[in-house]
Design a protein around this motif. Structure first.
Motif, short mmCIF file in Angstrom:
data_model
loop_
_atom_site.label_atom_id
_atom_site.label_comp_id
_atom_site.label_asym_id
_atom_site.label_seq_id
_atom_site.Cartn_x
_atom_site.Cartn_y
_atom_site.Cartn_z
N THR A 10 -70.07 57.09 16.08
CA THR A 10 -70.73 58.24 15.13
C THR A 10 -70.21 59.32 15.41
OG1 THR A 10 -72.98 57.62 16.70
CG2 THR A 10 -72.54 56.82 13.90
N ASP A 11 -69.65 59.77 16.23
CA ASP A 11 -69.61 61.28 16.85
C ASP A 11 -68.21 61.42 15.59
OD1 ASP A 11 -68.53 63.58 18.56
OD2 ASP A 11 -68.71 62.49 20.42
N PRO A 12 -69.15 62.60 15.26
CA PRO A 12 -67.79 63.43 14.40
C PRO A 12 -66.47 63.56 14.61
CG PRO A 12 -70.13 64.34 14.49
CD PRO A 12 -70.08 63.37 14.81
N GLU A 13 -66.68 63.98 16.35
CA GLU A 13 -65.53 64.82 16.70
C GLU A 13 -64.57 63.45 17.15
OE1 GLU A 13 -64.94 68.03 18.42
OE2 GLU A 13 -66.47 68.73 18.55
N VAL A 14 -64.76 62.45 16.98
CA VAL A 14 -63.51 60.95 17.55
C VAL A 14 -62.66 61.24 16.97
CG1 VAL A 14 -63.46 58.34 17.61
CG2 VAL A 14 -65.77 59.96 18.81
N ALA A 15 -62.49 61.36 15.91
CA ALA A 15 -61.45 61.24 14.63
C ALA A 15 -61.30 62.72 14.17
CB ALA A 15 -61.86 60.61 13.57
N ALA A 16 -61.92 63.70 14.62
CA ALA A 16 -61.25 65.03 14.87
C ALA A 16 -60.05 65.59 15.11
CB ALA A 16 -62.26 66.00 15.50
N SER A 17 -59.61 66.48 13.45
CA SER A 17 -58.34 66.39 13.38
C SER A 17 -58.34 67.75 14.49
CB SER A 17 -57.71 66.49 12.12
OG SER A 17 -58.03 67.50 11.49
N PRO A 18 -56.89 68.45 14.70
CA PRO A 18 -56.85 69.80 15.04
C PRO A 18 -57.46 70.80 14.03
CG PRO A 18 -54.94 68.83 15.20
CD PRO A 18 -55.43 67.32 14.50
N THR A 19 -56.80 70.35 12.47
CA THR A 19 -57.74 71.68 12.18
C THR A 19 -59.54 71.82 11.81
OG1 THR A 19 -57.81 70.68 9.62
CG2 THR A 19 -56.11 71.98 10.59
N SER A 20 -59.73 70.57 12.26
CA SER A 20 -61.21 70.27 12.48
C SER A 20 -62.19 70.76 13.26
CB SER A 20 -61.81 68.97 11.63
OG SER A 20 -61.07 67.94 12.79
N ALA A 21 -61.10 70.63 14.53
CA ALA A 21 -61.85 71.33 15.42
C ALA A 21 -62.04 72.10 15.74
CB ALA A 21 -60.93 70.03 16.67
N ARG A 68 -70.23 74.56 27.85
CA ARG A 68 -71.10 74.10 27.83
C ARG A 68 -70.66 72.70 26.57
NH1 ARG A 68 -72.04 79.28 28.42
NH2 ARG A 68 -71.36 79.84 25.80
N ASP A 69 -71.09 70.91 26.79
CA ASP A 69 -71.16 70.35 26.06
C ASP A 69 -69.09 70.04 26.48
OD1 ASP A 69 -70.74 67.97 24.43
OD2 ASP A 69 -71.81 69.47 22.62
N PRO A 70 -69.03 69.69 27.34
CA PRO A 70 -67.79 69.86 27.94
C PRO A 70 -66.84 68.31 26.41
CG PRO A 70 -68.77 68.59 29.46
CD PRO A 70 -70.06 69.53 28.50
N HIS A 71 -67.41 67.54 26.03
CA HIS A 71 -66.85 66.88 25.08
C HIS A 71 -66.47 67.17 23.97
CE1 HIS A 71 -69.45 63.27 27.90
NE2 HIS A 71 -67.77 63.49 28.51
N ARG A 72 -66.96 68.69 23.53
CA ARG A 72 -66.89 68.65 22.34
C ARG A 72 -65.94 70.40 23.14
NH1 ARG A 72 -69.85 66.99 18.02
NH2 ARG A 72 -71.62 65.46 18.78
N THR A 73 -66.21 71.06 23.40
CA THR A 73 -65.95 71.88 23.69
C THR A 73 -64.81 72.08 24.32
OG1 THR A 73 -68.18 73.27 25.09
CG2 THR A 73 -66.29 74.61 25.37
N VAL A 74 -64.36 71.47 25.07
CA VAL A 74 -63.21 71.38 25.60
C VAL A 74 -61.83 70.88 25.19
CG1 VAL A 74 -61.14 70.52 27.50
CG2 VAL A 74 -63.44 70.62 28.36
N PRO A 75 -61.88 70.17 24.16
CA PRO A 75 -61.00 69.55 22.71
C PRO A 75 -60.81 70.82 21.77
CG PRO A 75 -62.57 67.54 23.56
CD PRO A 75 -63.54 68.69 24.39
N ARG A 76 -61.80 71.67 21.52
CA ARG A 76 -62.36 72.74 20.42
C ARG A 76 -61.49 73.50 21.32
NH1 ARG A 76 -67.84 73.62 20.30
NH2 ARG A 76 -67.99 71.47 18.76
N ALA A 77 -61.43 74.24 22.15
CA ALA A 77 -60.41 75.54 23.23
C ALA A 77 -59.07 75.28 22.79
CB ALA A 77 -61.87 75.30 24.14
N THR A 78 -58.95 73.06 23.01
CA THR A 78 -57.82 73.34 23.15
C THR A 78 -56.73 73.70 22.28
OG1 THR A 78 -58.35 71.44 24.72
CG2 THR A 78 -55.67 70.83 23.97
N TYR A 79 -57.77 72.70 21.21
CA TYR A 79 -56.85 73.44 19.26
C TYR A 79 -57.06 74.98 19.29
CZ TYR A 79 -56.98 68.32 18.45
OH TYR A 79 -57.23 66.63 18.62
N VAL A 80 -58.28 75.88 18.80
CA VAL A 80 -57.84 76.75 19.49
C VAL A 80 -56.99 77.68 19.98
CG1 VAL A 80 -59.53 78.70 19.39
CG2 VAL A 80 -60.80 76.88 18.29
N ALA A 81 -57.44 77.18 20.78
CA ALA A 81 -55.76 77.96 21.93
C ALA A 81 -54.51 77.19 21.57
CB ALA A 81 -56.17 77.85 23.31
#
Length: 487
Positions: A476-487, A224-237
């Motif tokens: 304007t996408d807030p995740e473009v510059a997301a850091s590992p901690t913010s993702a 779901r919403d891969p542009h956000r879900t996949v980076p977030r899952a990568t950092y979380v994992a």
């Protein structure tokens, strides 16, 4: 009614938590702790937890570029799609063969480990079943789950992963709460201890414990919403795995005290369970021995699903037969790939059984060692591909995410490759003979994959492993510059 669609995986089937379940389960928290932990401590002494921290940092640096790339390319091809996009089609074609080799080796080796663990567990209860029977039964169940909807596998993995993580979290809490054997200290993280003994071997085995987290991108087409879900899952994992292993090995070291290295050398099999019994109790250790079996089963399912998606992507991309790139009309799962993968696994597994190979010292040690080396090669190639891809785009992407972090990650992974080659005998238990030539299968797999691509082209089939680029995130996408901690 047709049983297949045109080759689309089920959209929006899994969210961040589902992907995390897949990849953390592939890292086998409990199985890896009991298996790799004693080797790391025997090699590095009390400084072993520090090496898990080092491995976690290296892979987090790798994950920065990897996650950034996932916002631009969404594909079930994972490594192959990214390498093709950054380093060109030929290198991408070669990487496809190496990826299939890597994950097939991991999968096959783990069937040997599962058979041994399950046999020993049932033997304690008075049930005598051969490891071959148990391994084949696991193969059937894994194949069935891989055939069905991806979210069913995610639920199964979620339950198994939570159970094995909880048993170790309880151990960590009790040991830290009681102050270990000699009181709380951070000796494990002082440079003098971290780099004592043979730290290279400890770092290598720490890397093996992380294998599997990189599969987050493979589920991009089903997320779901891969542009956000996949980076977030990568950092979380990667953060979850890194923190978990570092904390748990620190607790193990505290429980043993200053002689942790000696204890690991003296009794590697009971290295973890003995202190778990001492600090938590026999019931917890009995439960741990059950959960280590389910832990390995979870890894089998995770790697089987990873391979299904690789084969699906390569079938769709023209490198493998087109039928593999089709999905089930109801489940929208790569069912053809799942069946073929199950059959191939069965053939090789039966061949090892017919040769009377030892399920642990040969099937498990040889193949998991080779698979780990191949994964490190792929990760290093992806890190370089990220740098090249974004340099070619020239769209002003942040240098930290697209240049600095990936290069640092590539350097760390390169060190891991050197260590794996230099210590391949320790990693696999191989001391000579034809089995010592196993690392050469990696370039052979790449060359065979290149040959398959050339053959497909001669037959008029276009081989295109790079998925269409996803729309670039806006400024304007807030995740473009997301850091590992913010993702």
């Amino acid at each position: 009614m047709s049983t297949e669609t045109s080759g689309q995986l089920k959209k929006s089937a899994v969210g961040t938590s589902g992907i995390v379940f897949f990849v953390v389960a592939a890292a086998a928290p409990l199985g890896a702790t009991l298996g790799a932990g004693p080797v790391a401590f025997a090699s590095n002494g009390v400084g072993a937890p520090g090496m898990y921290l080092v491995a976690g940092i290296v892979l987090l640096l790798f994950a920065v570029g990897y996650a950034t790339m996932s916002r631009h390319i969404t594909s079930a091809g994972g490594f192959t799609a990214y390498i093709s996009a950054g380093l060109g089609d030929r290198v991408g074609h070669a990487s496809a063969g190496i990826a299939l080799l890597a994950y097939n080796c991991m999968l096959l080796g783990l069937f040997g480990q599962f058979g041994i663990f399950a046999r020993d567990l049932l033997g304690r209860w008075g049930w005598h079943v051969s490891w071959q029977t148990l391994a084949l039964a696991a193969l059937v169940l894994v194949g069935m789950l891989g055939y069905l909807e991806v979210n069913l596998s995610a639920k199964v993995l979620g339950v198994l992963m939570i159970a094995e993580v909880l048993i170790l979290v309880v151990f960590d809490a009790v040991v830290i709460g009681r102050g270990g054997a000699d009181g709380l200290n951070v000796d494990a993280f002082t440079p003098g201890n971290v780099f004592a003994g043979t730290p290279g071997i400890a770092l290598l085995f720490a890397f093996t414990c992380f294998v599997g987290f990189e599969a987050t991108t493979i589920y991009g087409e089903e997320a779901r919403d891969p542009h956000r879900t996949v980076p977030r899952a990568t950092y979380v994992a990667v953060i979850l795995i890194g923190v978990f292993y570092t904390l748990t090995t620190w607790a193990i070291g505290l429980a043993h005290g200053a002689d942790a290295g000696t204890a690991a050398t003296r009794d590697p099999v009971g290295f973890v369970t003995s202190v778990n019994t001492e600090f938590v109790g026999k019931f917890a250790t009995d439960l741990m021995q059950v959960l280590v079996v389910t832990s390995v089963f979870a890894v089998l399912l995770a790697f089987h699903n990873t391979l299904n998606r690789y084969m699906f992507s390569l079938g769709r991309g023209g490198l493998l037969p087109a039928r593999l790139g089709r999905t089930h009309h109801r489940f929208q799962s790569p069912h053809q790939a799942s069946v073929v993968q199950s059959v191939l696994t069965l053939i090789v597994l039966v061949a090892f059984m017919a040769a009377d190979a030892d399920p642990f010292t040969q099937l498990y040690s040889w193949l998991v060692g080779l698979g780990t080396l191949a994964v490190l090669v792929l990760q290093a190639a992806v890190a370089v591909a990220v740098v090249v891809y974004f340099r070619r785009r020239g769209d002003g992407a942040p240098l930290w995410q697209t240049l600095v972090a990936p290069l640092l990650g590539a350097l760390g992974l390169g060190a891991g490759i050197v260590l794996a080659v230099d210590n391949f005998d320790i990693l696999t238990g191989i001391t000579g003979g034809p089995a010592s030539l196993l690392p050469w299968l990696i370039p052979v797999a790449g060359l065979l994959s290149l040959a398959a691509a050339a053959f497909a082209s001669v037959r008029g089939r276009v081989v295109q492993l790079t998925a269409p680029a996803a729309p670039s995130p806006t400024a304007t996408d807030p995740e473009v510059a997301a850091s590992p901690t913010s993702a």
